[in-house]
Design an enzyme around this catalytic site. Structure first.
Site, short mmCIF file in Angstrom:
data_model
loop_
_atom_site.label_atom_id
_atom_site.label_comp_id
_atom_site.label_asym_id
_atom_site.label_seq_id
_atom_site.Cartn_x
_atom_site.Cartn_y
_atom_site.Cartn_z
N ARG A 86 0.83 -1.20 0.00
CA ARG A 86 0.00 0.00 0.00
C ARG A 86 0.88 1.26 0.00
NH1 ARG A 86 -2.30 2.43 4.15
NH2 ARG A 86 -4.17 3.62 3.71
N ASP A 146 -19.05 8.72 3.53
CA ASP A 146 -19.28 7.91 4.73
C ASP A 146 -20.36 8.58 5.60
OD1 ASP A 146 -16.42 6.25 4.58
OD2 ASP A 146 -16.32 8.33 3.93
N ARG A 149 -23.68 7.96 4.05
CA ARG A 149 -24.12 6.58 4.32
C ARG A 149 -24.63 6.47 5.76
NH1 ARG A 149 -18.69 4.43 1.45
NH2 ARG A 149 -19.50 4.12 -0.65
N HIS A 173 -10.77 8.56 5.93
CA HIS A 173 -11.72 7.91 5.02
C HIS A 173 -11.17 6.50 4.82
CE1 HIS A 173 -14.21 6.87 1.67
NE2 HIS A 173 -13.20 6.84 0.83
#
Ligand code: ADP
Length: 311
Positions: A86, A146, A149, A173
């Site tokens: 990553r 988010d 949601r 996030h």
């Protein structure tokens, strides 16, 4: 207002489409290193304009098409290579941004930069450093989605419109994000009181289900379609509208922050006031000790990644 988009892939094109439909931009200009893709997306989006409420022109080209843009959305990025960590991916995206931001700043020096490329908080930090702009003029889409949601899942449980339910997702996030349950409100009333009156108590099971629905949404969507784009595209268009119309709307977005929960110099999401100048103020919600600890942990993780990238 003219809005630029750099990166005409899944996210950039969805943002362009949402902007064409919400009418926040009078002009949209799209740039991608794959010029044919940018041209094709611009044409496809332009063909939606006759069905929209307002007239928007859509063009594509090299960076000079960004001239006079008030906002430039940064959605360029590279995909993960097999076996790549990553952090390696992040370092390559930071390299992409080193080229992109120099070119954007030269073409549109007055533009507010709106970062969508993931991991969005670290990329917002990178963009703030590379651009030299004031932190309030570099906005990351952060937890805007988010939060949406969270509000819609809570509203579904209560049987109310999401517009009347207020609650924010804070921090990264991503996996360490924090749902600020203790400050959630319905209208002006505390959530627990309204839930009791409606006979829809927020039990441990309900909390766990909503938490999972918010935190794991992207994983589920990616499992089904290999990307997420419509939700974030609409969120980006919402942020642009707040800037273009100088709304002073309160939205949860990412920005480089001097100090939060004891962590210094970190980009993360908090409720922030958005208007013509970008982010005008940050409103830190009242949190309980558990949420404060979770926000400190989220901020600490983001700071560690920034340290690893030496930003
Ligand atoms: P996402 O799902 O995040 O939108 P995509 O891979 O669909 O990801 O889109 C990323 C886009 O960014 C691609 O269209 C790619 O060509 C573009 N891109 C990558 N590097 C650059 C760069 N240096 N300059 C401009 N565009 C770039």
């Amino acid at each position: 207002m003219k809005v630029g988009i750099v990166g005409a892939g899944m996210v950039g094109s969805a943002a362009g489409y949402a902007l064409a439909l919400n009418g926040a931009a009078s002009r949209i200009a799209i740039v991608d290193r794959n010029r044919d893709l940018a041209v094709a997306q611009a044409q496809d989006i332009a063909h939606a304009v006759p069905f929209a409420h307002a007239a928007t022109t859509v063009e594509a080209g090299d960076y000079d098409v960004l001239q006079d843009a008030g906002v430039v959305i940064l959605a360029a990025g590279v995909g993960q290579k097999p076996g790549e960590s990553r952090l390696d991916l992040l370092a390559r995206n930071a390299e992409v941004f080193a080229q992109v931001i120099g070119a954007v700043r030269a073409a549109a020096p007055q533009a507010i930069l709106l970062v969508a490329t993931n991991p969005v908080d670290v990329m917002t930090h990178v963009t703030t450093r590379l651009s030299g702009l004031a932190p309030g003029r570099v906005i990351g889409s952060g937890t805007i989605l988010d939060t949406a949601r969270f509000r819609s899942l809570l509203a579904g449980h209560l049987g109310l419109a999401p517009h009347s339910v207020h609650g924010y997702v804070l921090g990264e996030h991503g996996d360490s994000e924090v749902l600020a349950w203790s400050s959630a409100r319905v209208g002006s009333e505390p959530l627990a009181s309204v839930a009791a009156q409606l006979g829809a108590a927020i039990t441990g099971e309900v909390r766990a289900r909503i938490d999972d629905g918010v935190r794991r949404a992207a994983y589920r969507i990616i499992a089904g379609k290999s990307a997420t784009n419509y939700g974030i595209g609409a969120g980006l268009a919402r942020i642009v509208r707040a800037i273009a119309q100088d709304e002073r709307a309160v939205l949860s977005v990412s920005m480089c922050t001097d100090e939060i929960a004891g962590v210094r110099d970190v980009a993360l999401s908090l409720p922030r006031v958005l208007g013509a100048e970008g982010i005008g103020a940050t409103l830190v919600p009242e949190l309980n000790p558990e949420e404060t600890a979770a926000l400190a942990a989220s901020a600490g993780l983001l700071r560690e990644t920034a340290d690893a990238l030496a930003i």
